[in-house]
Design a protein around this motif. Structure first.
Motif, PDB file in Angstrom:
ATOM      1  N   VAL A 228      48.733  58.123  48.828  1.00 59.47           N
ATOM      2  CA  VAL A 228      50.167  58.017  48.567  1.00 59.47           C
ATOM      3  C   VAL A 228      50.439  56.624  48.010  1.00 59.47           C
ATOM      4  N   ALA A 229      51.568  56.465  47.366  1.00 60.11           N
ATOM      5  CA  ALA A 229      51.941  55.161  46.817  1.00 60.11           C
ATOM      6  C   ALA A 229      52.336  54.221  47.957  1.00 60.11           C
ATOM      7  N   ILE A 230      51.617  53.109  48.048  1.00 57.05           N
ATOM      8  CA  ILE A 230      51.896  52.093  49.070  1.00 57.05           C
ATOM      9  C   ILE A 230      52.491  50.878  48.373  1.00 57.05           C
ATOM     10  N   ARG A 231      53.650  50.454  48.855  1.00 54.99           N
ATOM     11  CA  ARG A 231      54.347  49.324  48.252  1.00 54.99           C
ATOM     12  C   ARG A 231      54.566  48.171  49.232  1.00 54.99           C
ATOM     13  N   LYS A 232      53.815  48.192  50.325  1.00 53.72           N
ATOM     14  CA  LYS A 232      53.888  47.095  51.285  1.00 53.72           C
ATOM     15  C   LYS A 232      52.504  46.927  51.905  1.00 53.72           C
ATOM     16  N   TYR A 233      51.996  45.689  51.832  1.00 54.97           N
ATOM     17  CA  TYR A 233      50.626  45.399  52.264  1.00 54.97           C
ATOM     18  C   TYR A 233      50.600  44.305  53.316  1.00 54.97           C
ATOM     19  N   THR A 234      49.563  44.333  54.138  1.00 56.32           N
ATOM     20  CA  THR A 234      49.340  43.238  55.075  1.00 56.32           C
ATOM     21  C   THR A 234      48.676  42.088  54.304  1.00 56.32           C
ATOM     22  N   ASP A 235      48.508  40.964  54.959  1.00 56.02           N
ATOM     23  CA  ASP A 235      47.846  39.811  54.343  1.00 56.02           C
ATOM     24  C   ASP A 235      46.320  39.905  54.408  1.00 56.02           C
ATOM     25  N   GLU A 236      45.806  40.895  55.114  1.00 56.68           N
ATOM     26  CA  GLU A 236      44.360  41.032  55.291  1.00 56.68           C
ATOM     27  C   GLU A 236      43.662  41.271  53.950  1.00 56.68           C
ATOM     28  N   LYS A 237      42.607  40.511  53.720  1.00 56.14           N
ATOM     29  CA  LYS A 237      41.824  40.650  52.485  1.00 56.14           C
ATOM     30  C   LYS A 237      40.992  41.924  52.529  1.00 56.14           C
TER      31      LYS A 237
END
Length: 160
Positions: free
Chosen positions: A9-18
């Protein structure tokens, strides 16, 4: 059909984890496995962007259109390629399905790629030569959101 196809699915929010290098390698392999029109593989290239300063420059130029993802796959095509835009879209889908399989989030970004093409210095810093242009960007990372998106009956299908 693969569970990853339904999971993507389209994800538009991410964590800072590399994203782990092992996963990046798998995502690059998914790009490499994409088909190309008339075997014109030299018409498409990709720049993997994980450098923080380059990510920040891209976010500034695109007005955060890449959702501050920690990893971008900038798919570039030859400007005069007959199949380049289509090939880039297929390659992007390969990356996004592999990302889903790796429990990573991703989103397809065409407008951000168009904006990227307005900054010759940034294109040069990304290693995109004058005869290529950014076609699609796939933003990728660990999802900070998990949308529930039932897509099982999204489109009309005619069977004749």
């Amino acid at each position: 059909m693969s569970d990853s196809v339904f999971k993507r699915v389209a994800i538009r929010k991410y964590t800072d984890e590399k994203v782990d290098q092992e996963d990046i390698t798998k995502l690059i392999a998914a790009f490499q496995a994409a088909p190309c029109g008339m075997h014109q593989a030299k018409d498409m290239r990709m720049t993997v962007v994980k450098d923080t300063s380059l990510l920040e420059r891209i976010e500034t130029l695109t007005k955060n259109a890449c959702y501050e993802a920690p990893l971008l796959f900038v798919i570039n095509v030859k400007k005069d390629s007959m199949f380049g835009q289509r090939d880039a879209s297929v390659a992007a889908e390969n990356i996004m399905i592999e990302a889903a399989d790796l429990n990573l989030g991703s989103v397809y970004l065409m407008n951000a790629a168009r904006i990227l093409n307005t900054d010759d210095k940034l294109l040069a810093d990304l290693g995109i030569s004058d005869d290529y242009e950014a076609s699609v960007i796939v933003a990728c990372g660990h999802a900070a959101e998990h949308p529930d998106d039932d897509r099982s009956k999204r489109y009309q299908v005619l069977i004749k």
